[in-house]
Design a protein around this motif. Structure first.
Motif, short mmCIF file in Angstrom:
data_model
loop_
_atom_site.label_atom_id
_atom_site.label_comp_id
_atom_site.label_asym_id
_atom_site.label_seq_id
_atom_site.Cartn_x
_atom_site.Cartn_y
_atom_site.Cartn_z
N SER A 115 -6.81 -0.50 0.99
CA SER A 115 -7.91 0.05 1.79
C SER A 115 -8.72 1.07 0.97
CB SER A 115 -7.37 0.69 3.06
OG SER A 115 -6.35 1.58 2.74
N ASN A 116 -9.89 1.38 1.47
CA ASN A 116 -10.78 2.32 0.76
C ASN A 116 -10.11 3.66 0.52
OD1 ASN A 116 -12.85 0.49 0.67
ND2 ASN A 116 -13.80 1.22 2.56
N GLY A 117 -10.39 4.23 -0.62
CA GLY A 117 -9.85 5.56 -0.94
C GLY A 117 -8.43 5.50 -1.46
N PHE A 118 -8.00 4.32 -1.88
CA PHE A 118 -6.60 4.17 -2.35
C PHE A 118 -6.34 5.07 -3.57
CE2 PHE A 118 -3.51 2.08 -5.14
CZ PHE A 118 -2.42 2.00 -4.30
N THR A 119 -7.27 5.03 -4.52
CA THR A 119 -7.07 5.83 -5.76
C THR A 119 -6.93 7.31 -5.43
OG1 THR A 119 -8.39 4.22 -6.96
CG2 THR A 119 -8.06 6.34 -8.04
N ASP A 120 -7.80 7.79 -4.55
CA ASP A 120 -7.74 9.21 -4.17
C ASP A 120 -6.42 9.55 -3.49
OD1 ASP A 120 -10.23 9.67 -5.21
OD2 ASP A 120 -11.28 9.30 -3.33
N ARG A 121 -5.95 8.60 -2.66
CA ARG A 121 -4.67 8.85 -1.97
C ARG A 121 -3.51 8.92 -2.97
NH1 ARG A 121 -6.68 5.31 1.65
NH2 ARG A 121 -5.30 3.62 1.04
N VAL A 122 -3.55 8.06 -3.98
CA VAL A 122 -2.50 8.09 -5.00
C VAL A 122 -2.54 9.42 -5.74
CG1 VAL A 122 -1.75 7.08 -7.20
CG2 VAL A 122 -2.40 5.58 -5.34
N GLU A 181 0.71 -0.98 1.68
CA GLU A 181 -0.11 0.11 1.12
C GLU A 181 0.80 1.19 0.53
OE1 GLU A 181 -3.65 1.07 1.42
OE2 GLU A 181 -4.23 -0.95 2.04
N ASP A 182 1.87 1.49 1.27
CA ASP A 182 2.81 2.52 0.80
C ASP A 182 3.49 2.09 -0.50
OD1 ASP A 182 2.17 4.04 2.96
OD2 ASP A 182 3.96 3.53 4.13
N VAL A 183 3.88 0.82 -0.55
CA VAL A 183 4.54 0.32 -1.76
C VAL A 183 3.54 0.37 -2.93
CG1 VAL A 183 5.58 -1.71 -2.88
CG2 VAL A 183 6.25 -1.10 -0.56
N GLY A 184 2.29 0.00 -2.65
CA GLY A 184 1.26 0.06 -3.68
C GLY A 184 1.12 1.47 -4.23
N GLN A 185 1.14 2.42 -3.33
CA GLN A 185 1.04 3.83 -3.73
C GLN A 185 2.26 4.22 -4.58
OE1 GLN A 185 -0.58 5.88 -0.32
NE2 GLN A 185 0.17 7.79 -1.11
N ASP A 186 3.43 3.78 -4.12
CA ASP A 186 4.66 4.10 -4.85
C ASP A 186 4.66 3.51 -6.26
OD1 ASP A 186 5.58 5.45 -2.68
OD2 ASP A 186 6.93 3.87 -1.96
N VAL A 187 4.01 2.35 -6.40
CA VAL A 187 3.94 1.71 -7.73
C VAL A 187 3.26 2.67 -8.71
CG1 VAL A 187 2.83 -0.14 -9.06
CG2 VAL A 187 3.95 -0.67 -6.89
N PHE A 188 2.15 3.25 -8.28
CA PHE A 188 1.40 4.12 -9.20
C PHE A 188 2.07 5.49 -9.37
CE2 PHE A 188 -1.78 0.93 -8.11
CZ PHE A 188 -2.14 0.55 -9.39
N ILE A 189 2.76 5.94 -8.34
CA ILE A 189 3.50 7.20 -8.48
C ILE A 189 4.65 7.00 -9.49
CG2 ILE A 189 5.01 8.86 -7.29
CD1 ILE A 189 3.21 8.45 -4.80
#
Lengths: 118, 186
Positions: A37-44, B52-60
């Motif tokens: 979803s939009n803003g993914f990079t910022d959330r990371v 989405e959470d897993v995607g975030q975890d990948v980059f973390i």
């Protein structure tokens, strides 16, 4: 685009004689795409900042920093000891054990008096 | 928003800048690779919040392990490996969850219901692919995702999933026959 066309493409993408990169591209051209979803990079980036991760610093850089701090403390300590020796040398005009211990000007009686309180 | 100055930088430059604590450089790495990660994660897990959470975890996880990245392999392959591992972990977690909460008389992991659409035109191409994948057996889903969505060859898929090439080929063949049945209902 006809769904039947897409379905055929999905099935044929798994054929062993097809070029996977080519069929993957064709699927993308047909509108098959998966995105966050939009803003993914910022959330990371926010999650990284919030978790207080500082591991981005290279491990070697951390080791180097610790080594530099250690050397600075060690050099400072050696310099302090040398200054102390020089000041003793100047004030006591000798470099005996007594002068190092600060006992050069004391008489034996004074020491006994100091130790016993009499 | 990531500045344009990062867009021209090479992978190595971005990695080095990230290691020096440049957040925007890491942001550019995320921006460049998020599509690839989304295809893997959402292909295997579906278009869910978990994905989405897993995607975030990948980059973390990538950020944490960036110092270990030696550059022997390309950065996208390194990221893809992390994405595959975390997605497989999530699939295992889901399986455990379902094995605890699913009814005893229905040992098989329930699949998503295939909803019939009245209007064919309303069906988005990505949704058709996603629904087809989610109704596939998870072990077939992995190889299909790698091949169909990432465009990996059989050998690359085998390397990525730590499977023998023969296993990948047989799973692809079984997945294809399962997909035929699934797509008839979509």
């Amino acid at each position: 685009m006809e769904n039947s066309e897409l379905k055929k493409l999905i099935i044929s993408s798994l054929d062993s004689d097809t070029d996977p990169a080519e069929t993957c591209k064709r699927l993308q051209d047909k509108g098959v795409s998966f995105n966050f979803s939009n803003g993914f990079t910022d959330r990371v980036l926010d999650a990284i900042a919030a978790s207080g991760l500082v591991v981005a610093m290279n491990k070697n850089e951390i080791e180097d920093s610790i080594r530099i701090i250690f050397y600075r403390i060690a050099i400072g300590g050696v310099a302090a000891i040398l200054i102390l020796f020089v000041s003793i040398m100047l004030s006591e005009e000798s470099f005996s054990l007594n002068s190092l211990l600060g006992l050069s000007n004391s008489y034996d009686e004074s020491i006994i008096c100091l130790l016993t309180g009499k | 928003m990531i500045g344009d100055s990062y867009r021209d930088k090479t992978e190595d430059e971005l990695v080095r800048a990230s290691l020096d604590g440049d957040r925007l450089a890491f942001g550019e790495i995320v921006r460049r690779n998020q599509g690839m990660v989304a295809r893997t994660v959402k292909g295997m897990l579906g278009n869910t919040v978990d994905a989405e959470d897993v995607g975030q975890d990948v980059f973390i996880k990538l950020y944490r392990s960036l110092q270990d990245f030696r550059g022997d392999s390309k950065l996208p392959a390194y990221i893809q490996k992390i994405a595959v591992n975390l997605t497989l972990n999530e699939l295992k977690r889901r399986k455990r969850y379902l094995s605890v909460f699913a009814r005893k008389d229905n040992a098989e992991i329930p699949r998503l219901e295939i909803a019939a659409y009245d209007d064919e035109e309303k069906r988005d191409a990505s949704e058709i692919v996603s629904r087809a994948l989610m109704n596939l057996n998870p072990k077939y889903r992995m190889v299909v995702t790698m091949r169909m969505l990432q465009g990996y060859s059989t050998k690359e898929t085998a390397e990525m999933l730590d499977l023998p090439v023969g296993t990948v080929l047989s799973r692809l063949a079984r997945a294809q026959s399962q997909l035929r049945e699934i797509l008839k209902k979509l």
